[in-house]
Design an enzyme around this catalytic site. Structure first.
Site: not given
Ligand code: NAD
Length: 517
Positions: A209, A285, A319, A421
């Site tokens: 997804k 992550e 991240c 963040e």
């Molecule tokens: P997000 O958590 O909003 O979304 C991530 C994914 O989860 C998307 O595909 C989204 O559609 C899905 N999602 C959202 N709510 C959900 C739910 N209730 N159930 C299942 N899936 C759901 O994050 P974002 O805004 O897309 O990305 C940015 C974040 O990702 C930042 O916090 C960043 O630090 C983190 N990030 C972490 C790493 C790492 O390796 N630690 C790497 C990249 C990004």
């Protein structure tokens, strides 16, 4: 009605796809791609009654229509994945799976510029960055996990028993099964392939997804996987949102055996609650609030180059990016002035221009969030060293979600700007006097993803690098990654590690066999 470049028509040949993708990303006001779900080896017919608009972050114009998967599409994807496992994928010889992953890497390389164009169109990131980082890493991910799985052995333990007999223990590793792969928008292909390559190497089937903001490269990868002969149902893509949409339909599905998730800490916590009743393994992550610690013995120019990358790469939307910079008081002004000069040298502009260094934020919604921290910093009395607003880049880009690279001083760890963040091209600079104080400040956070230490003192580098409470600690560098090393975070930054052998552990279940000899 805008003319439509229907992505399903592209599968007839890579060249045609390339030119149409280029048309999609260049003639932003004219072309709209349709992006479909991919289930059981085929695209599902596009349904515009269940579609959402994908906005080009650079121009603010609709660039694609994405078919949102409903419960029935997710059900079909999970069922297809389960069938693929039962049809023999789970027990494919390791060398066959490794060979297939290598063919995937070769095929991504052959279609490299298509992946670059798709990633740039979705994210607005500079084309040079997409080439150098995102797509190059996708290739490396498939090659690395082919090597890792091909070389993996098993531990065995010989036990001495009373009476002189012995018993031999060995573990066989089996695939987890159907793995839900949920990824964010900041490094869409890189993060997707980081998980998919490892999961497939171990014989799992996946339902992925991608983020609603960046659907394209997951679909393009489906084409490549089909081209290299991946059995149908092993890789499925469901598009849509999180809560109440494809993301939640997937994580709450009774047919999945594990979730690997990259995204925000808040969503991670939600996903954890969703899978808790069925006690499924998770690999998380999550977010970060990463620190850099800069000592006064540092090679200033080298440190400034590294720090500026750590703060501004991908418009701060990595991240691992640094949002807190602790600087020894003796060189505080030099570092502050140096970083302001580096920020001024960044080139914001058309993502397809090779000279562009910095793209927009992913969306206007995300920009609102970043701007709210700009306001908070100013209300808190922060000194704005540079930036703090929205740049004007000309008519073609002014409706995009651009933001100025921004640096502050004059606020401390008690401020939300240094605790939460932000995920933008921003950092707050804070002075320190002693090594102990620097370590305390850097570790004063609920996150625990990454840190960097900048010093010319070798012993101090090791000492402080090890003292950081994070998953990844760098000394005199940032973002340098050997894909065999463990990657992940502690605290709010995640659960578990992936990379090299750590990935093999997450994506398999061991069965220990004990044989009395
Ligand atoms: P997000 O958590 O909003 O979304 C991530 C994914 O989860 C998307 O595909 C989204 O559609 C899905 N999602 C959202 N709510 C959900 C739910 N209730 N159930 C299942 N899936 C759901 O994050 P974002 O805004 O897309 O990305 C940015 C974040 O990702 C930042 O916090 C960043 O630090 C983190 N990030 C972490 C790493 C790492 O390796 N630690 C790497 C990249 C990004």
């Amino acid at each position: 009605m805008k003319p439509t470049c229907d992505r399903s028509g592209y599968s007839s040949g890579p060249k045609e796809y390339l030119s149409d993708m280029a048309a999609c990303s260049e003639a932003r006001t004219m072309a709209v791609c349709t992006i479909r779900n991919f289930v059981d080896g085929a695209e599902i017919e596009f349904d515009d009654r269940h579609s959402s608009e994908k906005i080009d972050p650079a121009s603010g114009v609709v660039s694609a229509l994405v078919h949102e998967a409903d419960q029935s599409v997710v059900d079909a994807a999970v069922a297809a994945a389960r069938r693929a496992l039962a049809d023999g994928w789970a027990t494919t010889p390791v060398r066959e799976r490794a060979a297939l992953l290598r063919r995937v890497a070769d095929r991504i390389e052959a279609r490299f510029e298509e992946f670059v164009a798709a990633e740039v169109a979705d994210t607005g990131k500079p084309v040079a960055l997409a080439r150098e980082l995102d797509v190059a890493r996708a290739v490396a991910n498939f090659r690395t996990f082919a090597d890792v799985v091909a070389a993996a052995g098993q531990e065995s333990f010989l036990m001495d028993l009373p009476g002189g007999r012995q018993a031999l223990n060995y573990a066989v590793r089996k695939p987890l099964g159907v793995v839900a792969v949920i990824v964010p928008w900041n490094l869409p292909l890189l993060l997707l392939t980081w998980k998919v390559a490892a999961a497939l190497a171990c014989g799992n089937a996946v339902v992925v997804k991608p983020s609603e903001e960046t659907p394209s490269t997951a679909s393009l990868l489906a084409e490549v996987l089909t081209e290299v002969g991946l059995p149908r149902g092993v890789y499925n893509v469901v598009h849509g949102f999180g809560a109440g949409s494809a993301g939640e339909f997937l994580t709450s599905h009774t047919g999945i055996d594990g979730v690997t998730f990259t995204g925000s800490s808040a969503t991670g916590s939600h996903v954890m609650r969703t899978v808790a009743p069925r006690v499924r393994p998770v690999s998380f992550e999550l977010g970060g609030k990463n620190a850099a610690v800069v000592f006064d013995d540092v090679d200033l120019d080298e440190a400034l180059t590294g720090l500026s990358k750590a703060i501004f790469t991908n418009t701060g939307q990595v991240c691992l990016c640094t949002e807190r910079v602790y600087v020894h008081r003796a060189i505080f002004d030099d570092v502050a002035n140096g970083l302001v000069a580096r920020a001024a040298a960044l080139r914001l502009g058309e993502p397809t221009d090779d000279r562009t260094t910095t793209g927009p934020l992913i969306s206007k919604t995300h920009r609102e969030k970043v701007l709210s921290y700009f306001a908070l910093a100013e209300q808190s009395g922060a000194k704005v060293l540079t930036g703090g607003g929205i740049p004007r880049l000309g008519e073609a880009l002014d409706d995009g979600s651009w933001i100025e690279p921004t640096l502050w001083s004059g606020i401390g760890n008690d401020n939300r700007v240094l605790r939460e963040e932000i995920f933008g091209p921003v950092a707050a600079l804070v002075p320190f006097d002693t090594e102990e104080q620097a370590i305390e400040l850097a570790n004063d956070t609920e996150y625990g993803l990454a840190a960097s230490v900048w010093t010319n003192d070798l012993r101090r580098g090791h000492r402080v690098g090890q003292a950081m409470n994070v998953g990844m600690s760098w000394v005199n560098t940032w973002f340098l990654r050997d894909l065999l090393s463990p990657f992940g975070g502690m605290g709010l930054s995640g659960i578990g590690r992936e990379g090299g052998a750590s990935s093999l552990h997450f994506y398999t279940e061991p069965t220990n066999v004990c044989v009395q000899l």
